[in-house]
Design an enzyme around this catalytic site. Structure first.
Site, PDB file in Angstrom:
ATOM      1  N   GLY A  40       0.832  -1.203   0.000  1.00 15.46           N
ATOM      2  CA  GLY A  40       0.000   0.000   0.000  1.00 15.46           C
ATOM      3  C   GLY A  40       0.861   1.245   0.000  1.00 15.46           C
TER       4      GLY A  40
ATOM      5  N   CYS B 214       7.639   0.230   6.227  1.00 14.54           N
ATOM      6  CA  CYS B 214       7.005   1.384   5.586  1.00 14.54           C
ATOM      7  C   CYS B 214       7.971   1.938   4.553  1.00 14.54           C
ATOM      8  CB  CYS B 214       6.683   2.440   6.644  1.00 14.54           C
ATOM      9  SG  CYS B 214       5.870   3.898   5.957  1.00 14.54           S
ATOM     10  N   LEU B 215       7.449   2.238   3.357  1.00 14.85           N
ATOM     11  CA  LEU B 215       8.318   2.747   2.296  1.00 14.85           C
ATOM     12  C   LEU B 215       8.974   4.064   2.699  1.00 14.85           C
ATOM     13  CD1 LEU B 215       6.106   1.960  -0.832  1.00 14.85           C
ATOM     14  CD2 LEU B 215       7.879   0.564   0.226  1.00 14.85           C
TER      15      LEU B 215
ATOM     16  N   HIS C 270      -1.335   6.874   8.021  1.00 14.53           N
ATOM     17  CA  HIS C 270      -0.622   7.907   7.257  1.00 14.53           C
ATOM     18  C   HIS C 270      -1.501   9.140   7.063  1.00 14.53           C
ATOM     19  CE1 HIS C 270       3.233   6.243   6.101  1.00 14.53           C
ATOM     20  NE2 HIS C 270       2.685   5.105   5.701  1.00 14.53           N
TER      21      HIS C 270
ATOM     22  N   HIS D 184      -2.719   0.680   8.537  1.00 19.93           N
ATOM     23  CA  HIS D 184      -1.406   1.326   8.354  1.00 19.93           C
ATOM     24  C   HIS D 184      -1.541   2.551   7.441  1.00 19.93           C
ATOM     25  CE1 HIS D 184       3.131   1.115   7.668  1.00 19.93           C
ATOM     26  NE2 HIS D 184       2.724   1.911   6.687  1.00 19.93           N
ATOM     27  N   GLU D 185      -2.254   2.371   6.315  1.00 24.13           N
ATOM     28  CA  GLU D 185      -2.391   3.482   5.362  1.00 24.13           C
ATOM     29  C   GLU D 185      -3.278   4.589   5.940  1.00 24.13           C
ATOM     30  OE1 GLU D 185      -0.290   3.433   3.124  1.00 24.13           O
ATOM     31  OE2 GLU D 185       0.168   1.297   3.183  1.00 24.13           O
TER      32      GLU D 185
ATOM     33  N   GLN E 218       2.935  10.113   1.335  1.00 28.91           N
ATOM     34  CA  GLN E 218       4.228   9.494   1.029  1.00 28.91           C
ATOM     35  C   GLN E 218       4.792   9.952  -0.314  1.00 28.91           C
ATOM     36  OE1 GLN E 218       2.732   5.322   2.100  1.00 28.91           O
ATOM     37  NE2 GLN E 218       4.858   5.290   2.756  1.00 28.91           N
TER      38      GLN E 218
END
Ligand code: ZN
Length: 164
Positions: free
Chosen positions: A40, A85-86, A131, A127-128, A45
């Protein structure tokens, strides 16, 4: 965008209309997610403080854009699972989350949809969604996690300072 960029700590704004700009942003988000092989990716991000995230195809879930998502419920037994996480390369954190999630959002077609999951995708939504609230996996770290990740966090902070 990488930790500690302030865009990642901001509460994202709702999307007013799904226009060309939003469609182009979502295309970019899919491209970045696939390049990085993530499950995701959220708009902050890629530097845009908007309430959008995308997820990759997984089990019964096709790849999808979630515009103005809203968590309906997050309940069931709490489970701990390692998350990456990216925006925080090299860092993994064991995050405690409820295992059953229901979410609604608007799709690219402008229609509201509702989904539920008790597996990895449900965890990914949480998680998303974090963000979009300006929360990162660093906010879920225990003192021991923080100690273990100290060097990686310091390197990211130094890289951010250098790029300013
Ligand atoms: Zn993330």
């Amino acid at each position: 965008m990488w930790y500690p960029d302030p865009v990642l700590k901001r509460r994202a704004e709702p999307v007013a209309a799904i226009d060309e700009g939003i469609r182009a942003l979502i295309d970019d988000m899919f491209a970045v997610m696939r390049e990085e092989e993530g499950l995701g990716l959220a708009a902050p991000q890629v530097g845009r403080s908007l309430r959008i995230f995308v997820t990759e195809e997984h089990e019964q879930f096709p790849a999808r854009a979630y515009i103005n998502p809203r968590l309906i419920t997050a309940d069931g037994p709490v489970a701990v699972r390692d998350e990456g996480c990216l925006s925080l390369p090299g860092i993994r954190v064991g995050v405690r989350r409820p295992s059953h999630v229901r979410i609604e959002a608007t799709g690219l077609d402008g229609e509201r949809f509702e989904l539920e999951d008790s597996g990895l995708m449900g965890r990914c939504w949480l998680h998303e969604h974090d963000h979009l609230e300006g929360r990162l996996i660093t906010d879920w770290m225990s003192p021991i996690d923080r100690l273990a990740a100290r060097r990686a966090l310091r390197d990211l902070e130094a890289a951010f300072e250098e790029d300013r």
